[in-house]
Design a protein around this motif. Structure first.
Motif, short mmCIF file in Angstrom:
data_model
loop_
_atom_site.label_atom_id
_atom_site.label_comp_id
_atom_site.label_asym_id
_atom_site.label_seq_id
_atom_site.Cartn_x
_atom_site.Cartn_y
_atom_site.Cartn_z
N MET A 100 0.97 -1.28 0.10
CA MET A 100 0.11 -0.09 0.01
C MET A 100 0.95 1.49 -0.10
O MET A 100 1.81 1.39 0.74
CB MET A 100 -0.89 0.07 1.35
CG MET A 100 -1.76 1.24 1.32
SD MET A 100 -3.26 1.24 0.83
CE MET A 100 -4.31 0.38 1.75
N LEU A 101 0.52 2.10 -0.78
CA LEU A 101 1.00 3.52 -0.96
C LEU A 101 -0.04 4.64 0.00
O LEU A 101 -1.08 4.51 -0.23
CB LEU A 101 1.42 4.00 -2.22
CG LEU A 101 1.78 5.53 -2.33
CD1 LEU A 101 3.36 5.72 -1.82
CD2 LEU A 101 1.83 6.11 -3.77
N TYR A 102 0.86 5.00 1.12
CA TYR A 102 -0.23 6.09 1.80
C TYR A 102 0.40 7.36 1.51
O TYR A 102 1.45 7.72 1.63
CB TYR A 102 -0.01 5.84 3.13
CG TYR A 102 -0.73 4.55 3.99
CD1 TYR A 102 -1.83 4.74 4.42
CD2 TYR A 102 0.19 3.53 4.20
CE1 TYR A 102 -2.67 3.63 4.73
CE2 TYR A 102 -0.71 2.30 4.77
CZ TYR A 102 -2.00 2.59 5.03
OH TYR A 102 -2.84 1.47 5.56
N LEU A 103 -0.47 8.13 0.81
CA LEU A 103 -0.35 9.67 0.83
C LEU A 103 -0.70 10.33 1.96
O LEU A 103 -1.97 10.33 2.39
CB LEU A 103 -1.11 10.04 -0.39
CG LEU A 103 -0.60 9.66 -1.83
CD1 LEU A 103 -1.28 10.42 -2.90
CD2 LEU A 103 0.90 9.99 -2.06
N ILE A 104 -0.10 10.83 2.79
CA ILE A 104 -0.54 11.52 4.15
C ILE A 104 -0.01 12.89 4.20
O ILE A 104 0.88 13.49 4.07
CB ILE A 104 0.15 10.70 5.26
CG1 ILE A 104 -0.16 9.37 5.16
CG2 ILE A 104 -0.46 10.91 6.65
CD1 ILE A 104 0.71 8.16 6.14
N ALA A 137 -0.78 5.09 10.58
CA ALA A 137 -0.39 4.61 9.22
C ALA A 137 1.17 4.74 9.01
O ALA A 137 1.85 3.76 8.57
CB ALA A 137 -0.88 5.16 7.94
N VAL A 138 1.70 5.90 9.33
CA VAL A 138 3.21 6.01 9.33
C VAL A 138 4.01 5.11 10.06
O VAL A 138 4.88 4.46 9.66
CB VAL A 138 3.47 7.49 9.80
CG1 VAL A 138 5.00 7.59 9.80
CG2 VAL A 138 2.89 8.59 8.77
N LYS A 139 3.46 4.89 11.22
CA LYS A 139 4.05 3.71 12.15
C LYS A 139 4.26 2.39 11.71
O LYS A 139 4.89 1.58 12.11
CB LYS A 139 3.39 3.90 13.68
CG LYS A 139 3.70 5.10 14.41
CD LYS A 139 2.87 4.84 15.74
CE LYS A 139 3.25 6.30 16.71
NZ LYS A 139 4.49 6.33 17.12
N GLN A 140 3.13 2.07 10.73
CA GLN A 140 3.43 0.74 10.21
C GLN A 140 3.95 0.68 8.93
O GLN A 140 4.00 -0.51 8.23
CB GLN A 140 1.91 0.24 10.14
CG GLN A 140 1.17 0.83 8.82
CD GLN A 140 -0.40 0.21 8.86
OE1 GLN A 140 -1.01 0.26 10.17
NE2 GLN A 140 -0.98 -0.16 7.92
N CYS A 141 4.65 1.76 8.31
CA CYS A 141 5.19 1.72 7.21
C CYS A 141 6.71 1.30 7.22
O CYS A 141 7.16 1.62 8.06
CB CYS A 141 5.05 3.08 6.32
SG CYS A 141 3.59 3.26 5.74
N SER A 142 7.27 0.70 6.13
CA SER A 142 8.53 0.16 6.08
C SER A 142 9.53 1.37 5.68
O SER A 142 10.64 1.34 5.97
CB SER A 142 8.91 -1.14 5.42
OG SER A 142 8.06 -1.04 4.23
N ARG A 143 9.00 2.32 4.80
CA ARG A 143 9.71 3.47 4.25
C ARG A 143 8.80 4.68 4.32
O ARG A 143 7.63 4.44 3.98
CB ARG A 143 10.20 3.09 2.80
CG ARG A 143 11.23 2.19 2.70
CD ARG A 143 12.28 2.47 1.36
NE ARG A 143 11.34 2.58 0.33
CZ ARG A 143 10.46 1.56 -0.45
NH1 ARG A 143 10.45 0.29 0.20
NH2 ARG A 143 9.81 1.82 -1.59
N VAL A 144 9.52 5.85 4.92
CA VAL A 144 8.53 6.90 4.89
C VAL A 144 9.55 8.09 4.12
O VAL A 144 10.58 8.33 4.42
CB VAL A 144 8.47 7.21 6.46
CG1 VAL A 144 7.74 8.56 6.77
CG2 VAL A 144 8.00 6.27 7.29
#
Lengths: 300, 300
Positions: free
Chosen positions: B1-5, B22-29
């Motif tokens: 999933m790509l999150y646009l935040i 969402a940020v906390k569960q992402c592997s790259r930010v």
């Protein structure tokens, strides 16, 4: 301190971290409950999430009862929660002015609202003109001053965001006449009803601010898990089943670039037809460039 | 999933609760780092707040290196953080299209941006026309296509939001020519420079899209603790010391109602003068109502 806090579009967790911190420290928490609704959270869920009682504020309380909202806000923290962003509706500007006059400090914690999140349909926010509101027509009341605004926007190539009427806590004329505090079930305008009203007024006015073939984008449940976009002409969208509220509509202007169009095509039933519709509509107010009006040499 | 935040306007805690989860569960930010800046938080503070490494994404990475951003996003969660709301700039629409083509799911978590938070100055968002961008003029490059847009807006009574140029990670012409990756210090346009450029172009074009006496509102550090508004004419604001960035400007249209004016007066140095300036400027494009243009009876 009076905190004006935007709740964003849909989920209880759409509040900002800073907004949530502020709510938790407030002694009274009001939720403005007549210009919009939070789609994916009930009053009870919000109360549980905040650990606070949430007082629903209807139009009467906000417009006439602001003394109660502002009570002791010079010594305590009071939160006034607004779905979307707090500066969408005039009455909240009024609340801020009243607070300032009473010597109460005000802090605003902003959030997304349809006015900027509409960009999610792929059209650049830069190219939107004035926003209009579409109200429920009755047999005897069909206000159409918005028609000229669409025309003004489209004449200079701009898109028009159409906000659709919602009726929360409305009385029937009979109950109002009899002074009975019985309220009708809430009503939310659908895309098809909005498009029918657009067509009805164009048929009456015939000034071609738009035609049945003008392209538009239907936006449903923006920011929620079931968010949906649908590209089509006004005539096509008048037949569209848009599902659960809330909805809004964008009527396209001429300024639609290839990358934006590519985005809109994703939401069209018939991509080639939509591309043709856009291209035809872009010729609508031709010659395309704005013609400088005659000048009034009366100032400066 | 790509999150646009969306990160909102200023504080690290302006991110929404859902966005932070969402940020906390992402592997790259990734943090988009060329169209705007977060005023009250550094990269290090964000990293500490998220418990994640934050990769700064410049224009080159976003526009040419999107494969790297989207790498493995069909199997992992990747966050792309944008100051304000993700749908303010075209290039992010492009990123979404690329993700979709690669079969990557995309979720947008919206937030406030200047495009809606500008309502905090007291002017109704409904009455804004198209938005313009003011870039830094050089001796040889003074683009002024925005001038016609202000005119179009004001002719139909609408306000114009002016976004002010920022230069982050720019090379000097000399360093660029020599292929040296040395970057100039960031630059942020001030209100006074913007107003000087407005006056310069009006002096050159003389079409009276506005005059030196046209009222405007200077907006500084919107959404931050030191947020400041200043009402005055363009000529007055050309002398205004607006302090630290970021800034934007609203050029008033005719549609300014009493309650909105009352709000703006709070930010004026000389309330009576500003009231008179607004009233004079409201007469500027007279007769006030829009005159329907000649119709082209060539469609529908």
């Amino acid at each position: 301190m009076l905190y004006l806090i935007g709740l964003g579009l849909s989920y209880k967790s759409d509040i900002t971290v800073r907004g949530l911190e502020a709510v938790k420290q407030c002694s009274r928490v009001y939720l403005e409950h007549y210009t919009s609704i939070l789609m994916a959270a009930s009053q009870e869920e919000l109360e549980q999430f905040y650990g606070k009682t949430v007082i629903l504020a209807d139009r009467e309380l906000v417009e006439s009862g602001s003394d109660e909202i502002l009570r002791d806000a010079d010594r305590e923290d009071v939160a006034f929660l607004v779905v979307g962003d707090p500066f969408g509706a005039t009455t909240h500007t009024d609340l801020v002015l009243r607070a300032k006059k009473a010597g109460i400090a005000v802090e605003t914690i902003h959030n997304a609202s349809v006015m900027n999140a509409v960009g999610a349909c792929g059209l650049q926010l830069y190219n939107f003109g004035q926003t209009i509101s579409m109200v429920f027509f009755t047999d005897s009341w069909k206000p159409d001053s918005w028609y000229d605004k669409i025309w003004e926007n489209r004449k200079i190539g701009l898109h028009t965001l159409v906000l659709l009427d919602i009726k929360v806590k409305e009385q029937s004329i009979e109950n109002m006449a009899r002074g009975r505090l019985i309220y009708e079930p809430p009503r939310y305008m659908s895309i098809s009803q909005c498009c029918e009203q657009l067509l009805e007024i164009e048929e009456k006015r015939h000034d071609q601010a738009y035609t049945p073939d003008t392209p538009a984008v239907a936006i449903s449940r923006l920011g929620s898990a079931s968010q949906t976009f649908k590209s089509g002409t006004i005539r096509e969208l008048a037949e569209y089943d848009c599902g659960e509220p809330l909805h809004s509509l964008v009527i396209l202007g001429r300024q639609c670039h290839e990358l934006e169009l590519e985005y809109l095509l994703e939401f069209a039933e018939d991509r080639e037809k939509f591309r043709t519709d856009v291209s035809k509509d872009q010729q609508f107010f031709k010659p395309a460039p704005w013609v400088p009006p005659q000048q009034d040499a009366d100032e400066d």
